[in-house]
Design an enzyme around this catalytic site. Structure first.
Site, PDB file in Angstrom:
ATOM      1  N   SER A 120       0.845  -1.213  -0.008  1.00  0.00           N
ATOM      2  CA  SER A 120      -0.056  -0.061  -0.112  1.00  0.00           C
ATOM      3  C   SER A 120       0.672   1.370   0.005  1.00  0.00           C
ATOM      4  O   SER A 120       0.191   2.210   0.009  1.00  0.00           O
ATOM      5  CB  SER A 120      -0.915   0.014   1.195  1.00  0.00           C
ATOM      6  OG  SER A 120      -0.112  -0.031   2.717  1.00  0.00           O
ATOM      7  N   HIS A 141      -3.456  -3.677  -4.773  1.00  0.00           N
ATOM      8  CA  HIS A 141      -3.796  -3.581  -3.529  1.00  0.00           C
ATOM      9  C   HIS A 141      -5.162  -3.547  -3.311  1.00  0.00           C
ATOM     10  O   HIS A 141      -6.072  -2.940  -3.569  1.00  0.00           O
ATOM     11  CB  HIS A 141      -3.344  -1.976  -3.198  1.00  0.00           C
ATOM     12  CG  HIS A 141      -3.563  -1.683  -1.974  1.00  0.00           C
ATOM     13  ND1 HIS A 141      -4.273  -0.235  -1.650  1.00  0.00           N
ATOM     14  CD2 HIS A 141      -3.277  -2.404  -0.560  1.00  0.00           C
ATOM     15  CE1 HIS A 141      -4.312  -0.479  -0.001  1.00  0.00           C
ATOM     16  NE2 HIS A 141      -3.753  -1.402   0.309  1.00  0.00           N
ATOM     17  N   GLU A 153      -6.579  -1.398  -5.957  1.00  0.00           N
ATOM     18  CA  GLU A 153      -5.855  -0.429  -6.724  1.00  0.00           C
ATOM     19  C   GLU A 153      -4.944  -1.064  -7.532  1.00  0.00           C
ATOM     20  O   GLU A 153      -4.096  -2.140  -7.029  1.00  0.00           O
ATOM     21  CB  GLU A 153      -5.156   0.515  -5.683  1.00  0.00           C
ATOM     22  CG  GLU A 153      -6.260   1.381  -5.005  1.00  0.00           C
ATOM     23  CD  GLU A 153      -5.491   2.312  -3.935  1.00  0.00           C
ATOM     24  OE1 GLU A 153      -5.958   3.378  -3.693  1.00  0.00           O
ATOM     25  OE2 GLU A 153      -4.564   1.799  -2.994  1.00  0.00           O
ATOM     26  N   ASN A 191      -4.489   5.017   0.384  1.00  0.00           N
ATOM     27  CA  ASN A 191      -3.611   5.265   1.687  1.00  0.00           C
ATOM     28  C   ASN A 191      -2.796   6.529   1.459  1.00  0.00           C
ATOM     29  O   ASN A 191      -2.116   7.287   2.514  1.00  0.00           O
ATOM     30  CB  ASN A 191      -2.475   4.027   1.811  1.00  0.00           C
ATOM     31  CG  ASN A 191      -3.122   3.213   2.509  1.00  0.00           C
ATOM     32  OD1 ASN A 191      -3.317   2.909   3.732  1.00  0.00           O
ATOM     33  ND2 ASN A 191      -3.293   2.143   1.601  1.00  0.00           N
TER      34      ASN A 191
END
Length: 291
Positions: A120, A141, A153, A191
């Site tokens: 991440s 991710h 992601e 994130n």
């Protein structure tokens, strides 16, 4: 239709277990690798418990849980991943650890095997640089908890081939997930916002602004989030939050990404979150998916 039929998952912690559930639930052969047999046994038990609850809630029909678990194999031997078409690592947020893992797997796996990282924060390009097959590495991710959250992601590194990215994207859709494409930048989309925000919330608790339960209730009620930030942090684990924050801060020098002192004190006290039965909240069990 995806060409990927057999999938390896490296790491049987909260995230690895969730990803393995998603893959097995899609009907694909799933091989979970961990250095410790105890961890593998725990992950399998957690997965079986989650699927049994899915049956009880009508999300699966009786017997589907057993069929899904029949796709699941645990191993402590990296050589058992040689048959995989794609391998997803969900190990510590440490570049050297990931380099060592993929370098070892590069010697085990055939040329067509795609390596995916669930990182991440760390650059996919940097991870791919130690893999021995930079054109066949991609970022995938998953969001916690992976077996409930649909978003993935998808991030190509600088050397990731179009073919690799297309195959990984198609695989993600076969899983029933919703992929979004991001650039290879620290934190990607979620994130980039989440790590600093979580640190803000942790500092708010440390400063005595409000109790964890009240913060979570405010966020869920006013913003409509299914989990409060401190509930999510307890699921992530304080040890993982420390690694995430340190990795993000090291890459960006963003002050809000720096690991809060309270996180380190909680780690010292053994209050990691759900995995230890206590974090910002107290739990009746250490089941990583609730209950």
């Amino acid at each position: 239709m995806s060409e990927i039929k057999t999938v390896g998952i490296v790491g049987s912690g909260t995230m690895g277990t969730g990803i393995a559930i998603v893959v097995a639930r899609a009907g694909l052969k799933t091989i979970v690798l961990d250095a410790r047999q105890e961890a593998l046994d725990h992950a399998r038990g957690q997965a079986a418990s989650f699927l049994a609850k899915s049956v009880a809630r009508g999300k699966l029909t009786p017997g589907q849980d057993d069929a899904i678990m029949a796709q699941w194999k645990g191993t402590t031997q990296a050589e058992d991943l040689a048959e995989c078409d794609l391998i997803i690592e969900a190990v510590f947020e440490d570049l050297q650890v990931k380099h060592n893992l993929f370098s070892r797997l590069d010697k085990v796996c055939p040329p067509h095997t795609i390596f995916a990282s669930n990182t991440s924060t760390i650059s996919i390009t940097e991870i791919a640089g130690g893999s021995g097959r930079g054109d066949r590495v991609v970022g995938m991710h998953f969001c916690l908890p992976a077996q409930l959250m649909k978003l993935v992601e998808m991030s190509p590194g600088l050397n990731t081939s179009d073919e690799t990215f297309s195959k990984a994207w198609a695989f993600c859709e076969v899983l029933g997930q919703k992929p979004v494409k991001t650039r290879d930048t620290p934190g990607f989309i979620l994130n980039y916002f989440l790590i600093p925000w979580h640190n803000d919330v942790i500092n708010m608790v440390d400063q005595g602004v409000a109790e964890p339960a009240d913060i979570d209730l405010a966020v869920k009620t006013a913003l409509g989030y299914p989990l409060g930030p401190l509930e999510l942090l307890d699921m992530v684990g304080m040890d993982t939050q420390k690694l995430l924050a340190e990795a993000m801060h090291g890459l960006t020098n963003e002050p809000r990404a720096a690991c809060p002192p309270l996180v380190k004190r909680m780690i010292g006290a053994g209050k990691l979150g759900r995995k230890t039965g206590a974090g910002f909240h107290v739990y009746d069990s250490n089941k990583i998916f609730g209950g």
